[in-house]
Design an enzyme around this catalytic site. Structure first.
Site, PDB file in Angstrom:
ATOM      1  CE  LYS A 153       1.964  -4.296   8.029  1.00 29.45           C
ATOM      2  NZ  LYS A 153       0.895  -3.889   8.833  1.00 29.45           N
ATOM      3  CB  CYS A 192      -0.950   0.003   1.200  1.00 28.69           C
ATOM      4  SG  CYS A 192      -2.271  -1.192   1.018  1.00 28.69           S
TER       5      CYS A 192
END
Ligand code: NAD
Length: 429
Positions: free
Chosen positions: A318, A258
Site C-alpha cells: 500500500k 495483516c
C-alpha cells in the site's frame, strides 16, 4: 512507568517511540542484534512516515533505549508488551512460537506485580498458555492482559497517537486501571473487555475489512460484465447510513502483513473449534484467485501479454510503506513472468525491499523513476495509489504506439487517461 516492548518490528518500534513520547521510560528488546544496532543509532530499518524523527527525539530525551538483553529489559519493567510476529502456520493457524519464546525468556526476570501484555495478534486461549509457561519460572505475582493493535502501516505514528479506540482485555481491576492510565492521554474511547473479546475484536475487525474489499471486488466483476460503473455504485450505496462510502477499494485484492494472515488464522481457528463451514475460508480463496483472474481478463483485452513491455507502478502492499509482505506486485510478477514479457517496476520507497520479495526472473527490472519505468511500456499498471503515481502526468510518457493504462485502484479519470491517448482499463467500470 517503565515499559518494555518485546519485538522491535513494525508494531514494536512505533509503540516504543509513542509510549516514550508520553513521558514513559521505554526499552525496546529484540533477538535480532542487527535491528537493535541500527535502532540504537536512530535508524529505523523500514520506511514509515514521521517515525524516525519521533524515535530520534525520544532517544535524545533519554526516554528510549534498545537492547537484546532480556535481563536488562525486564528487571525494572512495570509493563512488558509482547509485539513479536505471529505468522500463519502451514495449516493456517497462528504460529505462536515467538510469543511463547518471549514469554519463557522474560519469566525469570519479572518484578513483583509486573503486567505482561500481549499486543501481537493472537487467538483466544493464548493468555492462558502464556501463563502456563511463565508461572513455573517465577516466584513473583504477575498479571496478563491483551492489548490488540489496530494501527495502519503508512499512518502508524498518526494512528498510534490518535487511535479510534483502545481495547484492553483483562480480568483484574489493577490491570484495567494501569493500562487505562497509560492510554488516557490519547483521548479516545477505552474499551475494557475480557481477553477473548479483545483478541476476537482484532481478528473480527481485519476480517470485516477484508470481507468489505472482497465484496466490492465481486460487485466490480459484475459491473465489468453489465456496463455498470462500480464507482457510481459506491456513490449510490455509500449514502446509505448503514453502509457508508468509506473503505471501498475495488482493485487487485487485499495484501500486506495483516489481512491475508489474519483472515486465514480466523478461518483456521473457526475450523479448529468446529465451525468449518465459514465465510472466512471463501474470502481467502477469492482473494488468492483475484490477481490471476484479473490479469487473464486484462490479457484478453490487450491481445495477450506476450511481447509486451509492462510497467508496474507501486510495488509495496500500500502507499507510504516499503512493506512488501503479501504485496499484490509479487503475484502480478509471478503471473506475468510466464509470458514473453519485459516487466519494469517502480516504487517511491520499496525498491530495495522489493529485491528480496519479487520472484526472481531476468524479465524484471526495477527503476527509480516513473519516467524510466514507463519508457516504451505497452501497458502501464498503476497498482498502488502512491501520491507520486496518482498525481503523475502520464501524457508526457505517451508514445505514438497503442498503450494501455490499467488503473488498478480506480484512482484516475478514465476521460483524462483516454484524452492522453491511452486505452483505459479500470476495475468494474
Ligand atoms: P515484525 O515481523 O515486523 O516484527 C516482529 C519482531 O519480533 C522482529 O523484529 C523479531 O526479530 C522479533 N522477535 C521474534 N521473536 C522474538 C523474541 N523471542 N524476543 C524478542 N524479539 C523477538 O512484526 P509486526 O508487523 O510488528 O507484527 C507484530 C504483531 O503485531 C503481529 O502479531 C501482527 O499480526 C500484529 N499487528 C501488526 C500490524 C502491522 O501493521 N504490521 C498491525 C496490527 C497488528
Amino acid at each position: 512507568m517503565n515499559i518494555t516492548i518485546i519485538g522491535t518490528g513494525f508494531v514494536g518500534v512505533v509503540s516504543a517511540a509513542v509510549y516514550a513520547s508520553l513521558g514513559h521510560q521505554v526499552i525496546g528488546l529484540d533477538i535480532d542484534p542487527k535491528k537493535i544496532e541500527s535502532l540504537k543509532k536512530s535508524q529505523v530499518p523500514f520506511f514509515e512516515p514521521n517515525l524516525e524523527n519521533l524515535l530520534k527525539e525520544q532517544q535524545q530525551k533519554k526516554r528510549l533505549d534498545f537492547t537484546t538483553d532480556y535481563q536488562q529489559a525486564i528487571t525494572s519493567a512495570d509493563i512488558i508488551i509482547i509485539a513479536v510476529g505471529t505468522p500463519s502456520a502451514p495449516d493456517g493457524q497462528a504460529d505462536l512460537t515467538y510469543v511463547f519464546a518471549a514469554s519463557k525468556a522474560l519469566a525469570t526476570y519479572l518484578k513483583e506485580n509486573a503486567i505482561v501484555v500481549i499486543k501481537s495478534t493472537v487467538p483466544p486461549g493464548t493468555l492462558e498458555k502464556a501463563e502456563e509457561i511463565i508461572k513455573p519460572l517465577t516466584e513473583v505475582n504477575f498479571y496478563l492482559a491483551s492489548l490488540p493493535e489496530f494501527l495502519r502501516e503508512g499512518r502508524a505514528v498518526e494512528d498510534t497517537l490518535g487511535p479510534d479506540r483502545i481495547v484492553i482485555g483483562a480480568t483484574d481491576d489493577f490491570v484495567f486501571e494501569t493500562l487505562e492510565r497509560l492510554h488516557q492521554p490519547f483521548d479516545c474511547p477505552i474499551i475494557k473487555v475480557s481477553p477473548p473479546s479483545a483478541q476476537m475484536a482484532k481478528y473480527a475487525a481485519n476480517a470485516y475489512l477484508a470481507t468489505r474489499i472482497t465484496f466490492i471486488n465481486q460487485i466490480a466483476d459484475l459491473c465489468q460484465k453489465n456496463g455498470a460503473d462500480i464507482q457510481e455504485l459506491i456513490q449510490a450505496i455509500g449514502l446509505d447510513n448503514r453502509i457508508g462510502d468509506h473503505y471501498w477499494y475495488p482493485g487487485f485484492g487485499y495484501g500486506g502483513s495483516c489481512f491475508p494472515k489474519d483472515v486465514k488464522e480466523l478461518a483456521a481457528y473457526s475450523r479448529a473449534i468446529g465451525e468449518s463451514n465459514n465465510l472466512l475460508n471463501k474470502i481467502s480463496d477469492l482473494n488468492e484467485e483475484r490477481i490471476p483472474k484479473l490479469l487473464t481478463a486484462f490479457g484478453d483485452k490487450i491481445g495477450g501479454w506476450d511481447n509486451k513491455t509492462v510497467a508496474i507502478l507501486g510495488l509495496s502492499f500500500k502507499p507510504n510503506t516499503d512493506d512488501m509482505r503479501e504485496a499484490p506486485s509479487i503475484k502480478v510478477v509471478e503471473y506475468l513472468k510466464a509470458f514473453d514479457v519485459k516487466i519494469k517496476g517502480f516504487d517511491p520507497k520499496a525498491i530495495e525491499v522489493a529485491k528480496n520479495f519479487l520472484p526472481q526472473t531476468d524479465k524484471l527490472s526495477l527503476h527509480q523513476t516513473i519516467d524510466e519505468a514507463t519508457t516504451d511500456a505497452d501497458v502501464i499498471i498503476a497498482l498502488i495509489e502512491w501520491p507520486e503515481i496518482v498525481s503523475f502526468d502520464f501524457s508526457h510518457v505517451k508514445t505514438t504506439k497503442q498503450q494501455w493504462f490499467i488503473d488498478g485502484r480506480n484512482q484516475f479519470s478514465p476521460q483524462i487517461i483516454s484524452k492522453w491517448g491511452y486505452s483505459y482499463l479500470g476495475i468494474g467500470r
